[in-house]
Design a protein around this motif. Structure first.
Motif, mmCIF file in Angstrom:
data_model
loop_
_atom_site.group_PDB
_atom_site.id
_atom_site.type_symbol
_atom_site.label_atom_id
_atom_site.label_comp_id
_atom_site.label_asym_id
_atom_site.label_seq_id
_atom_site.Cartn_x
_atom_site.Cartn_y
_atom_site.Cartn_z
ATOM 1 N N VAL A 1 0.771 -1.127 0.102
ATOM 2 C CA VAL A 1 -0.098 -0.011 -0.207
ATOM 3 C C VAL A 1 0.825 1.303 0.026
ATOM 4 C CG1 VAL A 1 -1.989 -1.106 1.115
ATOM 5 C CG2 VAL A 1 -0.072 -0.143 2.557
ATOM 6 N N ALA A 2 2.271 1.474 0.324
ATOM 7 C CA ALA A 2 2.954 2.334 0.379
ATOM 8 C C ALA A 2 4.441 1.894 0.521
ATOM 9 C CB ALA A 2 2.697 3.253 1.574
ATOM 10 N N LYS B 1 -2.378 -5.508 4.659
ATOM 11 C CA LYS B 1 -1.792 -4.280 4.082
ATOM 12 C C LYS B 1 -0.375 -4.390 4.320
ATOM 13 C CE LYS B 1 -3.800 -1.140 6.254
ATOM 14 N NZ LYS B 1 -4.336 0.279 6.946
ATOM 15 N N GLN C 1 3.564 -2.363 3.831
ATOM 16 C CA GLN C 1 4.454 -1.379 3.328
ATOM 17 C C GLN C 1 5.869 -1.987 3.132
ATOM 18 O OE1 GLN C 1 4.488 1.749 6.160
ATOM 19 N NE2 GLN C 1 2.292 2.278 6.009
ATOM 20 N N LEU D 1 6.732 -0.219 -6.154
ATOM 21 C CA LEU D 1 5.492 0.371 -6.368
ATOM 22 C C LEU D 1 4.871 0.697 -7.681
ATOM 23 C CD1 LEU D 1 6.719 3.212 -3.746
ATOM 24 C CD2 LEU D 1 5.487 1.167 -3.064
ATOM 25 N N VAL E 1 3.628 6.665 -8.958
ATOM 26 C CA VAL E 1 3.658 6.995 -7.530
ATOM 27 C C VAL E 1 2.899 8.302 -7.068
ATOM 28 C CG1 VAL E 1 5.248 5.216 -6.863
ATOM 29 C CG2 VAL E 1 6.061 7.707 -6.997
ATOM 30 N N GLU F 1 3.171 6.190 -2.302
ATOM 31 C CA GLU F 1 2.056 5.372 -2.534
ATOM 32 C C GLU F 1 1.691 4.851 -3.918
ATOM 33 O OE1 GLU F 1 -1.544 6.297 -0.788
ATOM 34 O OE2 GLU F 1 -2.160 7.908 -2.114
#
Length: 280
Positions: free
Chosen positions: A5-6, A182, A184, A251, A255, A277
């Motif tokens: 997600v990021a 989720k 990262q 990513l 972004v 993100e």
């Protein structure tokens, strides 16, 4: 399914850990550095991930000249803070996510990346300082962590292109994990700094910020920066920035920047921080 997600990029200067541990993070020297992370700390608090894939380099704590893996993934359940010569940092143990880590390891190896699998290791400031910058001083870290150690200490180190491609492969691995998570991915280290020799103390604000600009762009130009440019422009330890490319590669093409911060000096290094993100 799981989803990245990021992505977060951050310096992991050991002095920042000292500032947190000794309650100095709001003084005149450290205050401007930590202010640049305030947005991120609030964001992490409001919408924490389930798991962080934390890309860092070991500083002769878990590995030494006898064992030098180019890419090593931690597949254990728990990691203790390392004693780097003055005792372990007073921070919680790092809880792993073994199921996701083993899945990523299998996926990467079948995707032609030769990963070293580590089930037991202590983690040093390269991993614990970024956690402190994002989460402060909790009794327990609010996320599980998959450590991914990269050799940027002893040559040869992996190319930026290889690091970016590893990030792309990590994204494929995460997306194929069946649990709803989720995730990262953090790239740590850098920015410009040299710790020894005639150029000790080198800082390059202009180059560092151009690098951050490239991370925000929809090109993949950053993956093709040669090692010699990192060394010439950002010092011998600036090569740590290739680890940020693993984060960026995961990513996708486009972004959106959520936060960005740059400050010099901290000790004899430059501090960089960015939150991105996926925008595709």
């Amino acid at each position: 399914m799981a989803k990245i997600v990021a992505g977060v990029g951050s310096s992991h200067v050991p002095l920042l850990g000292v500032a947190v541990d000794q309650g100095k993070w709001q003084d005149d020297y450290f205050g401007p550095i930590f202010q640049g992370y305030e947005w991120t700390r609030q964001w992490e608090k409001e919408s924490p991930p389930d798991v962080v894939i934390l890309v860092y380099n070991d500083h002769a704590s878990a590995f030494d000249a006898n064992i030098i893996p180019t890419f090593a993934i931690g597949c254990g359940e728990r990691y203790k803070p390392a004693d780097e010569g003055w005792g372990p940092r007073p921070v919680p143990d790092v809880e792993g996510h073994a199921d996701l880590a083993w899945h990523i390891a299998q996926s990467l190896i079948l995707d032609d990346f030769d990963m070293t699998i580590i089930n037991e290791m202590d983690v040093d400031h390269g991993l614990t300082v970024p956690l402190s910058m994002m989460f402060g001083q909790p009794d327990k870290w609010p996320v599980k962590v998959v450590p991914l150690a990269v050799n940027v200490v002893t040559y040869p180190v992996p190319s930026g292109n290889r690091c970016w491609a590893l990030g792309e492969a990590i994204a494929r691995a995460v997306e194929s994990f069946p649990e709803d998570l989720k995730v990262q991915i953090w790239g740590t280290g850098g920015m410009s700094h040299q710790l020894q020799g005639p150029r000790a103390g080198l800082l390059n604000r202009e180059w560092d910020n151009k690098f951050l600009d490239l991370l925000e762009s929809d090109t993949d130009a950053a993956r093709h920066i040669p090692h010699i440019e990192y060394l010439r422009e950002t010092g011998s330890e600036g090569i740590e920035m290739v680890m940020w490319l693993i984060m960026r590669g995961a990513l996708g093409k486009r972004v959106k920047r959520l936060n960005r911060h740059y400050h010099i000096p901290c000790s004899n290094t430059a501090i960089g921080h960015i939150v991105l993100e996926p925008a595709d």
